[in-house]
Design a protein around this motif. Structure first.
Motif, PDB file in Angstrom:
ATOM      1  N   HIS A  33     -22.918   8.013  43.135  1.00  0.00           N
ATOM      2  CA  HIS A  33     -23.175   7.316  41.873  1.00  0.00           C
ATOM      3  C   HIS A  33     -22.272   7.857  40.778  1.00  0.00           C
ATOM      4  O   HIS A  33     -21.748   8.966  40.890  1.00  0.00           O
ATOM      5  N   GLU A  37     -22.692   9.189  37.084  1.00  0.00           N
ATOM      6  CA  GLU A  37     -23.854   9.734  36.388  1.00  0.00           C
ATOM      7  C   GLU A  37     -24.356   8.778  35.303  1.00  0.00           C
ATOM      8  O   GLU A  37     -23.607   8.416  34.391  1.00  0.00           O
ATOM      9  N   HIS A  54     -20.264  10.841  42.586  1.00  0.00           N
ATOM     10  CA  HIS A  54     -20.708  12.064  43.259  1.00  0.00           C
ATOM     11  C   HIS A  54     -22.096  11.848  43.829  1.00  0.00           C
ATOM     12  O   HIS A  54     -22.764  10.860  43.493  1.00  0.00           O
TER      13      HIS A  54
END
Ligand code: FE2
Length: 304
Positions: A95, A97, A287
């Motif tokens: 995703h 953040e 990440h």
């Protein structure tokens, strides 16, 4: 075109705070090129040293309290908090953040205080590369996601549930104490909502952009679709209801399959060593977190 090493590793020694202050321009140029940097070998012995390194980088922070993040976290120092309190067996999928909200950080720092015995890597994936592949393999999906945007639906508990990757309570998420305050905040944010009988709150975002053009013109798959579709499963949430196109029609497993396959193919795992610090461009790189066993402590700090 040769692709840069990803993530790029900057090996050094001594005080990382001083290094980041002295080399800010070069670090930012390397970050723009690679999307993610790993600082290894520096003397970052504890969360206070990590906080100092982030401070040395010299950009304002994005605070967890102000964010609309779903994750349960705990502040360790003023700028540093636990990355996600979800159980070790829970995988957190790729995703950007907080891309499922209208408020997100531009960059993320991570710090490995304790490396896990096994597993626990941080998968990293270049979102501009993902989008370029998707435009070849699923052009219709890209066009529609870009034109309509996407909406996310999340059911937030009344009290924090650390057993879930998205267990942050609606009171904490929205920084409110009453339902009336929650509704006022959601109205300002353009969300729609539905109260559930167990004091949980089903909230749906306005249509948010699924694709972002960053400052140098690169286009990225800037959204939370993969994590929401693969991971927003708990006692309150059904991943099949978590994501829709802007018009409210479901984004299906068939829609998501090419994105998931392409992203998995392009992912590099960052296997942590104690003392490592990573800097990730949140607009360029997704990440996640691999499941792990043993003790693992990876802390985070967000840049506004
Ligand atoms: Fe995250």
């Amino acid at each position: 075109m040769t692709q840069p090493a990803f993530p790029a590793i900057i090996e050094g020694s001594g005080d990382l705070a001083a290094f980041l202050t002295a080399n800010k321009q070069d670090v930012d140029a390397a970050l723009a090129n690679a999307g993610a940097l790993l600082f290894r070998g520096f003397d970052v012995g504890d969360p206070q040293a990590f906080d100092a390194a982030v401070e040395g980088y010299g950009e304002p922070g994005f605070t967890y309290e102000d964010s609309l993040s779903n994750a349960v976290r705990t502040n360790v120092t003023p700028r540093v908090f636990t990355a996600n309190e979800a159980p070790p067996s829970t995988e957190i999928f790729l995703h950007h953040e907080m891309a499922q909200t209208p408020l997100y950080p531009s960059k993320l720092f991570f710090y490995c205080e304790i490396a896990p015995d096994s597993g626990g890597a941080t998968p990293l994936c270049r979102s501009d590369w993902v989008l370029a592949e998707l435009e070849k393999h699923a052009p219709g999906f890209v066009t529609r996601a870009e034109k309509e945007g996407v909406r996310y639906t999340n059911v937030m508990p009344g009290c924090d549930d650390a057993g879930s990757g998205q267990g942050r309570s609606w009171r904490s998420t929205l920084s409110v104490s009453t339902r009336e305050e929650a509704e006022a905040r959601l109205t300002v944010l353009g969300y729609s909502w539905e109260w559930q009988t167990d004091d949980s709150l089903r909230a749906t975002t306005p249509a948010l952009p699924a694709i972002r053009t960053i400052s140098d013109g690169r286009r990225t798959f800037f959204n939370q679709l993969i994590a929401a579709f693969r991971g927003w499963a708990d006692s309150r949430n059904d991943p099949n209801r978590a994501i829709t196109f802007g018009d409210g029609s479901p984004i299906t497993a068939g829609d998501m399959a090419p994105a998931i396959a392409v992203a998995d193919e392009l992912t590099e795992d960052l296997a942590w060593q104690a003392g490592d610090v990573a800097l990730v461009d949140n607009f360029l790189v997704m990440h996640g977190r691999r499941p792990f066993s043993g003790k693992r402590r990876v802390l985070a700090s967000l840049i506004a």
